[in-house]
Design a protein around this motif. Structure first.
Motif, PDB file in Angstrom:
ATOM      1  N   GLU A  26       0.832  -1.206   0.000  1.00  0.00           N
ATOM      2  CA  GLU A  26       0.000   0.000   0.000  1.00  0.00           C
ATOM      3  C   GLU A  26       0.870   1.261   0.000  1.00  0.00           C
ATOM      4  O   GLU A  26       0.575   2.229  -0.705  1.00  0.00           O
ATOM      5  CB  GLU A  26      -0.922   0.014   1.231  1.00  0.00           C
ATOM      6  N   GLN A  27       1.915   1.238   0.792  1.00  0.00           N
ATOM      7  CA  GLN A  27       2.841   2.393   0.835  1.00  0.00           C
ATOM      8  C   GLN A  27       3.509   2.614  -0.518  1.00  0.00           C
ATOM      9  O   GLN A  27       3.628   3.742  -0.984  1.00  0.00           O
ATOM     10  CB  GLN A  27       3.954   2.128   1.859  1.00  0.00           C
ATOM     11  N   ALA A  28       3.968   1.520  -1.144  1.00  0.00           N
ATOM     12  CA  ALA A  28       4.658   1.644  -2.433  1.00  0.00           C
ATOM     13  C   ALA A  28       3.680   2.117  -3.516  1.00  0.00           C
ATOM     14  O   ALA A  28       4.025   2.974  -4.337  1.00  0.00           O
ATOM     15  CB  ALA A  28       5.297   0.314  -2.815  1.00  0.00           C
ATOM     16  N   GLU A  29       2.479   1.570  -3.518  1.00  0.00           N
ATOM     17  CA  GLU A  29       1.473   2.007  -4.507  1.00  0.00           C
ATOM     18  C   GLU A  29       1.128   3.476  -4.319  1.00  0.00           C
ATOM     19  O   GLU A  29       0.978   4.220  -5.290  1.00  0.00           O
ATOM     20  CB  GLU A  29       0.207   1.151  -4.381  1.00  0.00           C
ATOM     21  N   GLY A  30       1.017   3.911  -3.078  1.00  0.00           N
ATOM     22  CA  GLY A  30       0.707   5.310  -2.788  1.00  0.00           C
ATOM     23  C   GLY A  30       1.839   6.226  -3.220  1.00  0.00           C
ATOM     24  O   GLY A  30       1.615   7.281  -3.815  1.00  0.00           O
ATOM     25  N   PHE A  31       3.057   5.800  -2.929  1.00  0.00           N
ATOM     26  CA  PHE A  31       4.220   6.624  -3.272  1.00  0.00           C
ATOM     27  C   PHE A  31       4.335   6.816  -4.776  1.00  0.00           C
ATOM     28  O   PHE A  31       4.661   7.897  -5.258  1.00  0.00           O
ATOM     29  CB  PHE A  31       5.494   5.977  -2.719  1.00  0.00           C
ATOM     30  N   TYR A  32       4.068   5.745  -5.538  1.00  0.00           N
ATOM     31  CA  TYR A  32       4.222   5.785  -6.997  1.00  0.00           C
ATOM     32  C   TYR A  32       2.887   5.999  -7.715  1.00  0.00           C
ATOM     33  O   TYR A  32       2.768   5.674  -8.899  1.00  0.00           O
ATOM     34  CB  TYR A  32       4.892   4.508  -7.489  1.00  0.00           C
ATOM     35  N   ALA A  33       1.894   6.560  -7.028  1.00  0.00           N
ATOM     36  CA  ALA A  33       0.560   6.736  -7.615  1.00  0.00           C
ATOM     37  C   ALA A  33       0.603   7.484  -8.953  1.00  0.00           C
ATOM     38  O   ALA A  33      -0.207   7.202  -9.846  1.00  0.00           O
ATOM     39  CB  ALA A  33      -0.359   7.453  -6.628  1.00  0.00           C
ATOM     40  N   VAL A  34       1.558   8.418  -9.118  1.00  0.00           N
ATOM     41  CA  VAL A  34       1.650   9.163 -10.390  1.00  0.00           C
ATOM     42  C   VAL A  34       1.944   8.232 -11.567  1.00  0.00           C
ATOM     43  O   VAL A  34       1.663   8.580 -12.711  1.00  0.00           O
ATOM     44  CB  VAL A  34       2.724  10.274 -10.384  1.00  0.00           C
ATOM     45  N   HIS A  35       2.507   7.070 -11.278  1.00  0.00           N
ATOM     46  CA  HIS A  35       2.880   6.135 -12.352  1.00  0.00           C
ATOM     47  C   HIS A  35       1.841   5.018 -12.539  1.00  0.00           C
ATOM     48  O   HIS A  35       2.102   4.056 -13.255  1.00  0.00           O
ATOM     49  CB  HIS A  35       4.230   5.476 -12.042  1.00  0.00           C
ATOM     50  N   LYS A  36       0.656   5.123 -11.899  1.00  0.00           N
ATOM     51  CA  LYS A  36      -0.209   3.936 -11.855  1.00  0.00           C
ATOM     52  C   LYS A  36      -0.767   3.502 -13.205  1.00  0.00           C
ATOM     53  O   LYS A  36      -1.129   2.343 -13.363  1.00  0.00           O
ATOM     54  CB  LYS A  36      -1.308   4.084 -10.803  1.00  0.00           C
ATOM     55  N   GLU A  37      -0.782   4.414 -14.182  1.00  0.00           N
ATOM     56  CA  GLU A  37      -1.235   4.006 -15.520  1.00  0.00           C
ATOM     57  C   GLU A  37      -0.085   3.510 -16.400  1.00  0.00           C
ATOM     58  O   GLU A  37      -0.324   3.069 -17.528  1.00  0.00           O
ATOM     59  CB  GLU A  37      -1.930   5.187 -16.229  1.00  0.00           C
ATOM     60  N   ARG A  38       1.140   3.589 -15.903  1.00  0.00           N
ATOM     61  CA  ARG A  38       2.292   3.195 -16.718  1.00  0.00           C
ATOM     62  C   ARG A  38       2.400   1.667 -16.757  1.00  0.00           C
ATOM     63  O   ARG A  38       2.057   0.991 -15.781  1.00  0.00           O
ATOM     64  CB  ARG A  38       3.604   3.788 -16.151  1.00  0.00           C
ATOM     65  N   PRO A  39       2.895   1.109 -17.877  1.00  0.00           N
ATOM     66  CA  PRO A  39       2.948  -0.358 -18.005  1.00  0.00           C
ATOM     67  C   PRO A  39       3.849  -1.030 -16.968  1.00  0.00           C
ATOM     68  O   PRO A  39       3.635  -2.193 -16.634  1.00  0.00           O
ATOM     69  CB  PRO A  39       3.497  -0.576 -19.424  1.00  0.00           C
ATOM     70  N   PHE A  40       4.826  -0.265 -16.438  1.00  0.00           N
ATOM     71  CA  PHE A  40       5.774  -0.871 -15.498  1.00  0.00           C
ATOM     72  C   PHE A  40       5.342  -0.741 -14.038  1.00  0.00           C
ATOM     73  O   PHE A  40       6.083  -1.145 -13.144  1.00  0.00           O
ATOM     74  CB  PHE A  40       7.177  -0.284 -15.704  1.00  0.00           C
ATOM     75  N   PHE A  41       4.142  -0.183 -13.786  1.00  0.00           N
ATOM     76  CA  PHE A  41       3.738   0.120 -12.405  1.00  0.00           C
ATOM     77  C   PHE A  41       3.745  -1.121 -11.496  1.00  0.00           C
ATOM     78  O   PHE A  41       4.316  -1.092 -10.394  1.00  0.00           O
ATOM     79  CB  PHE A  41       2.346   0.766 -12.393  1.00  0.00           C
ATOM     80  N   GLY A  42       3.141  -2.217 -11.946  1.00  0.00           N
ATOM     81  CA  GLY A  42       3.063  -3.423 -11.116  1.00  0.00           C
ATOM     82  C   GLY A  42       4.437  -3.974 -10.785  1.00  0.00           C
ATOM     83  O   GLY A  42       4.728  -4.325  -9.629  1.00  0.00           O
ATOM     84  N   ASP A  43       5.296  -4.040 -11.801  1.00  0.00           N
ATOM     85  CA  ASP A  43       6.665  -4.530 -11.587  1.00  0.00           C
ATOM     86  C   ASP A  43       7.439  -3.602 -10.654  1.00  0.00           C
ATOM     87  O   ASP A  43       8.218  -4.070  -9.816  1.00  0.00           O
ATOM     88  CB  ASP A  43       7.417  -4.625 -12.926  1.00  0.00           C
ATOM     89  N   LEU A  44       7.220  -2.305 -10.819  1.00  0.00           N
ATOM     90  CA  LEU A  44       7.935  -1.324  -9.987  1.00  0.00           C
ATOM     91  C   LEU A  44       7.549  -1.496  -8.517  1.00  0.00           C
ATOM     92  O   LEU A  44       8.417  -1.534  -7.632  1.00  0.00           O
ATOM     93  CB  LEU A  44       7.621   0.094 -10.477  1.00  0.00           C
ATOM     94  N   VAL A  45       6.249  -1.634  -8.259  1.00  0.00           N
ATOM     95  CA  VAL A  45       5.784  -1.824  -6.869  1.00  0.00           C
ATOM     96  C   VAL A  45       6.352  -3.131  -6.308  1.00  0.00           C
ATOM     97  O   VAL A  45       6.869  -3.163  -5.177  1.00  0.00           O
ATOM     98  CB  VAL A  45       4.245  -1.780  -6.795  1.00  0.00           C
ATOM     99  N   SER A  46       6.302  -4.216  -7.093  1.00  0.00           N
ATOM    100  CA  SER A  46       6.849  -5.505  -6.622  1.00  0.00           C
ATOM    101  C   SER A  46       8.328  -5.379  -6.292  1.00  0.00           C
ATOM    102  O   SER A  46       8.797  -5.904  -5.270  1.00  0.00           O
ATOM    103  CB  SER A  46       6.687  -6.592  -7.691  1.00  0.00           C
ATOM    104  N   PHE A  47       9.055  -4.689  -7.166  1.00  0.00           N
ATOM    105  CA  PHE A  47      10.487  -4.495  -6.921  1.00  0.00           C
ATOM    106  C   PHE A  47      10.726  -3.690  -5.649  1.00  0.00           C
ATOM    107  O   PHE A  47      11.576  -4.042  -4.816  1.00  0.00           O
ATOM    108  CB  PHE A  47      11.139  -3.798  -8.120  1.00  0.00           C
ATOM    109  N   MET A  48       9.962  -2.627  -5.471  1.00  0.00           N
ATOM    110  CA  MET A  48      10.213  -1.734  -4.330  1.00  0.00           C
ATOM    111  C   MET A  48       9.862  -2.368  -2.983  1.00  0.00           C
ATOM    112  O   MET A  48      10.322  -1.891  -1.948  1.00  0.00           O
ATOM    113  CB  MET A  48       9.449  -0.420  -4.517  1.00  0.00           C
ATOM    114  N   ILE A  49       9.059  -3.456  -3.003  1.00  0.00           N
ATOM    115  CA  ILE A  49       8.747  -4.151  -1.744  1.00  0.00           C
ATOM    116  C   ILE A  49       9.535  -5.457  -1.626  1.00  0.00           C
ATOM    117  O   ILE A  49       9.300  -6.234  -0.712  1.00  0.00           O
ATOM    118  CB  ILE A  49       7.227  -4.393  -1.577  1.00  0.00           C
ATOM    119  N   SER A  50      10.477  -5.694  -2.539  1.00  0.00           N
ATOM    120  CA  SER A  50      11.220  -6.963  -2.562  1.00  0.00           C
ATOM    121  C   SER A  50      12.310  -7.046  -1.496  1.00  0.00           C
ATOM    122  O   SER A  50      12.921  -8.094  -1.308  1.00  0.00           O
ATOM    123  CB  SER A  50      11.845  -7.190  -3.943  1.00  0.00           C
TER     124      SER A  50
END
Ligand code: RTP
Ligand code: MG
Length: 140
Positions: free
Chosen positions: A45-69
């Motif tokens: 939730e924190q990572a999704e909130g932080f990167y909310a500006v990118h939520k329509e970008r194709p890499f958003f899901g991978d970026l969130v997964s990476f940032m919580i890895s």
């Protein structure tokens, strides 16, 4: 030039390789001072909130997964023209395009696992600092 603040994250690819000190050394050598720092595990939730500006970008899901890895180190940096100074020492998003001596050229693994985040404007710096730090946790 005024002394200002920016927000930085040392990303999981860097903490995993024990590069907190190496990254911080390059930040300090670039004229930035760490005025707040903590190592944390981001929630989804924190990572999704932080990167909310990118939520329509194709890499958003991978970026969130990476940032919580793995753990990250969130920091407030202070210095003359801190936002630009930090962006300059970070280097281009894709390490293949990053200039010699920058953090991403030195340490990044890929366009995603690129070792650091840095605010892209003073306005966003203020928002991002407030997302992670209380005023009393920042000691200039
Ligand atoms: P940051 O926000 O992390 O400081 O990096 P940035 O401004 O240089 O890059 P930005 O465009 O804001 O993208 C945010 C982060 O998303 C990942 N990314 N992956 N797979 C891709 O094409 C791609 N593009 C960007 C990177 O981790 C980037 O830092
Ligand atoms: Mg960005």
């Amino acid at each position: 030039m005024a002394v200002t603040r920016t927000f930085s994250i040392i990303k999981p690819d860097a903490t995993r390789r024990n590069l907190t000190g190496g990254v911080t050394k390059l930040l300090e050598e670039a004229g930035l001072r760490v005025v707040a720092s903590k190592r944390i595990q981001l929630s989804q939730e924190q990572a999704e909130g932080f990167y909310a500006v990118h939520k329509e970008r194709p890499f958003f899901g991978d970026l969130v997964s990476f940032m919580i890895s793995g753990p990250v180190v969130v920091q407030v940096l202070e210095g003359e023209d801190a936002v630009k100074r930090n962006r300059d020492v970070m280097g281009a998003t894709n390490p293949a395009d990053a200039a010699e001596g920058t953090i991403r050229k030195t340490y990044a693994e890929s366009i995603e696992a690129n070792s650091v985040h840095g605010s892209d404007s003073e306005e966003n710096a203020a928002i991002e600092i407030a997302y992670f730090f209380k005023p009393e946790e920042i000691v200039g």
